[in-house]
Structures are given as structure tokens and as C-alpha cells.
Design a protein around this motif. Structure first.
Motif, mmCIF file in Angstrom:
data_model
loop_
_atom_site.group_PDB
_atom_site.id
_atom_site.type_symbol
_atom_site.label_atom_id
_atom_site.label_comp_id
_atom_site.label_asym_id
_atom_site.label_seq_id
_atom_site.Cartn_x
_atom_site.Cartn_y
_atom_site.Cartn_z
ATOM 1 N N PRO A 49 1.223 -1.417 0.355
ATOM 2 C CA PRO A 49 -0.117 0.207 0.489
ATOM 3 C C PRO A 49 0.860 1.105 -0.161
ATOM 4 C CG PRO A 49 -0.653 -1.347 1.920
ATOM 5 C CD PRO A 49 0.800 -2.031 1.179
ATOM 6 N N ASP A 50 0.288 2.486 -0.907
ATOM 7 C CA ASP A 50 1.282 3.635 -0.822
ATOM 8 C C ASP A 50 2.438 3.186 -1.290
ATOM 9 O OD1 ASP A 50 -0.971 4.624 -1.032
ATOM 10 O OD2 ASP A 50 -0.470 5.317 1.507
ATOM 11 N N GLY A 51 3.326 2.386 -1.943
ATOM 12 C CA GLY A 51 4.467 2.233 -2.176
ATOM 13 C C GLY A 51 4.890 2.334 -3.464
ATOM 14 N N PRO A 52 5.915 1.250 -3.826
ATOM 15 C CA PRO A 52 7.236 1.779 -5.241
ATOM 16 C C PRO A 52 5.758 1.402 -6.636
ATOM 17 C CG PRO A 52 7.470 0.482 -3.614
ATOM 18 C CD PRO A 52 7.004 0.808 -3.119
ATOM 19 N N GLY A 53 4.917 0.826 -6.294
ATOM 20 C CA GLY A 53 4.452 -0.054 -7.258
ATOM 21 C C GLY A 53 5.219 -0.879 -8.438
ATOM 22 N N VAL A 54 5.150 -0.127 -9.527
ATOM 23 C CA VAL A 54 5.919 -1.549 -10.501
ATOM 24 C C VAL A 54 7.621 -0.775 -10.661
ATOM 25 C CG1 VAL A 54 6.343 -2.623 -12.600
ATOM 26 C CG2 VAL A 54 4.312 -2.273 -10.918
ATOM 27 N N MET A 55 8.333 -1.321 -11.319
ATOM 28 C CA MET A 55 9.865 -0.630 -11.029
ATOM 29 C C MET A 55 10.864 -1.004 -11.930
ATOM 30 S SD MET A 55 11.338 0.120 -6.934
ATOM 31 C CE MET A 55 12.761 0.736 -7.890
ATOM 32 N N LEU A 56 11.172 -0.428 -12.742
ATOM 33 C CA LEU A 56 12.225 -0.453 -13.446
ATOM 34 C C LEU A 56 13.365 -0.309 -13.358
ATOM 35 C CD1 LEU A 56 12.524 -1.526 -16.331
ATOM 36 C CD2 LEU A 56 12.395 0.595 -17.490
ATOM 37 N N ILE A 57 14.514 -1.694 -13.067
ATOM 38 C CA ILE A 57 15.509 -1.489 -12.492
ATOM 39 C C ILE A 57 16.721 -1.183 -13.294
ATOM 40 C CG2 ILE A 57 17.141 -2.320 -10.523
ATOM 41 C CD1 ILE A 57 14.415 -1.785 -9.878
ATOM 42 N N GLY A 58 17.454 -0.281 -13.243
ATOM 43 C CA GLY A 58 18.578 -0.341 -13.860
ATOM 44 C C GLY A 58 19.595 0.232 -13.527
ATOM 45 N N SER A 62 16.876 3.930 -11.938
ATOM 46 C CA SER A 62 15.361 3.437 -11.609
ATOM 47 C C SER A 62 14.699 3.695 -12.227
ATOM 48 C CB SER A 62 15.530 2.452 -10.577
ATOM 49 O OG SER A 62 15.350 3.095 -9.743
ATOM 50 N N TYR A 63 13.023 3.753 -12.603
ATOM 51 C CA TYR A 63 11.851 3.975 -13.173
ATOM 52 C C TYR A 63 11.231 3.218 -12.210
ATOM 53 C CZ TYR A 63 14.911 6.052 -17.351
ATOM 54 O OH TYR A 63 15.060 6.426 -17.802
ATOM 55 N N SER A 64 10.313 4.270 -11.532
ATOM 56 C CA SER A 64 8.571 3.129 -11.093
ATOM 57 C C SER A 64 7.006 4.227 -11.566
ATOM 58 C CB SER A 64 8.853 2.604 -10.128
ATOM 59 O OG SER A 64 9.364 4.008 -8.477
ATOM 60 N N LEU A 65 6.561 3.591 -11.872
ATOM 61 C CA LEU A 65 5.189 4.026 -11.731
ATOM 62 C C LEU A 65 4.566 3.945 -10.338
ATOM 63 C CD1 LEU A 65 3.243 3.000 -14.555
ATOM 64 C CD2 LEU A 65 3.569 5.734 -13.715
#
Length: 188
Positions: A49-58, A62-65
Motif C-alpha cells: 500500500p502506498d508503495g513503489p508500485g512497479v519498478m524498472l531497475i537499471g 531506476s524508474y517506477s510508477l
């Protein structure tokens, strides 16, 4: 050493949408090498809940929704060191905005996900950039220069939220609400 390293930028979505489609989209970004960074993996934190959602790790970033604090947005986190304060802030903002535009154009999100101009800058290093007034005094002139370039002739407000247990962060609010294309053009 420049304390303005490990810059993070969160660009807020105009409204909450389902982020379930982010997993295949982010996997496609890895396969198609759409970002300048070396992208490695996708992590699913939608159950938090109220967390990092979906992360794209590089490797370099890094990117995340991200749904932190109950607000959906695209969060870009720069991991590289080096560069001037202004270069680091600008690079992180540019990368975040480019990812927002790319997400808005993905077929899974087209017409659903839309990002606004409200954003938040943070520094992911509590040792070099503690969340206090001294760090804000050091960062504010560099951030103000970027904000003035992005929002010329607009009333802008930099809101620093000092808290010893949180990352240094500044929320940017503006009376103007230019679109992503306009903001990217202003970066040159």
C-alpha cells in the motif's frame, strides 16, 4: 564532493489509473532499449500500500510508477555520481519527463495515463544531503535556476519538507501548467 547526487524526480499523474500494464510495458522497454540507461529487471510492488508500485531497475537509474504517499507518479532515481549540481538536477528531470511522455504514448496507457507539471525533487543520500535547512540552502539556487527555465513568467513555489527521518525533498508547484512537450522544449 557535490552533495547533489542521487537525484530523484517524481512527476505526478493528473489522476490515478491502474498500473497493472506497467509490467509488460517496462519489460518491452528493456527488450527494445528505449532508455539511455542499461535496464536490468522489473519488480512488482503493487501489493505494498502506498508503495513503489512497479519498478524498472537499471544500472545507472531506476524508474517506477510509484504510489508513495498515495499519489501516483513516475519516479526517476539517478544512481550515478559526478556532474555539477545543475547538470544532475537537469539530467534527472529530463529523464523523468522523457519517460512520462513515453508512458503516455504506450498503447496500454494512451488516453488513460496523463502526467501534469507538478513534481517533487529528492536526494537519495541522507549522509551527504540530510533533510534540513542547510541542504535546502545549498540546493535551492540550483533548483530555482531550473524551475525558472521551465516556468518562465509563472508564480512558482518550492516547498521543502524538513524531517530528519525522510529523504531531502522539495515539491515544485506552479501557477502555470504547461504540457510535457512544452517543458521538454524549454530544457532545450
Amino acid at each position: 564532493m557535490n552533495a547533489i547526487q542521487h537525484v530523484r524526480v517524481k512527476v505526478f499523474a493528473r489522476r490515478a489509473v491502474s498500473i497493472d500494464d506497467a509490467i509488460p510495458v517496462f519489460h518491452r522497454w528493456i527488450q527494445d532499449r528505449v532508455c539511455p540507461e542499461m535496464l536490468i529487471d522489473v519488480a512488482d510492488y503493487r501489493h505494498v500500500p502506498d508503495g513503489p508500485g512497479v519498478m524498472l531497475i537499471g544500472h545507472e537509474a531506476s524508474y517506477s510508477l510509484d504510489n508513495t504517499k498515495g499519489r501516483l507518479g513516475l519516479l526517476y532515481g539517478r544512481r550515478l555520481e559526478g556532474g555539477s549540481a545543475q547538470e544532475n538536477l537537469r539530467q534527472a528531470y529530463d529523464a523523468a519527463m522523457a519517460a512520462c511522455r513515453r508512458l503516455e504514448q504506450e498503447p496500454e496507457f494512451a488516453g488513460k495515463l496523463e502526467f501534469g507539471s507538478e513534481c517533487e525533487f529528492s536526494i537519495n543520500d541522507r549522509l551527504l544531503a540530510p533533510n534540513n535547512s542547510a541542504t535546502y540552502s545549498a540546493v535551492e539556487p540550483h533548483l530555482r535556476q531550473l524551475v525558472d527555465q521551465l516556468y518562465p513568467n509563472a508564480d512558482t513555489h518550492l516547498e521543502h519538507r524538513a524531517h530528519p527521518n525522510r529523504l531531502f525533498e522539495v515539491q515544485i508547484k506552479s501557477s502555470a501548467a504547461p504540457g510535457l512537450s512544452t517543458l521538454l522544449q524549454r530544457l532545450g
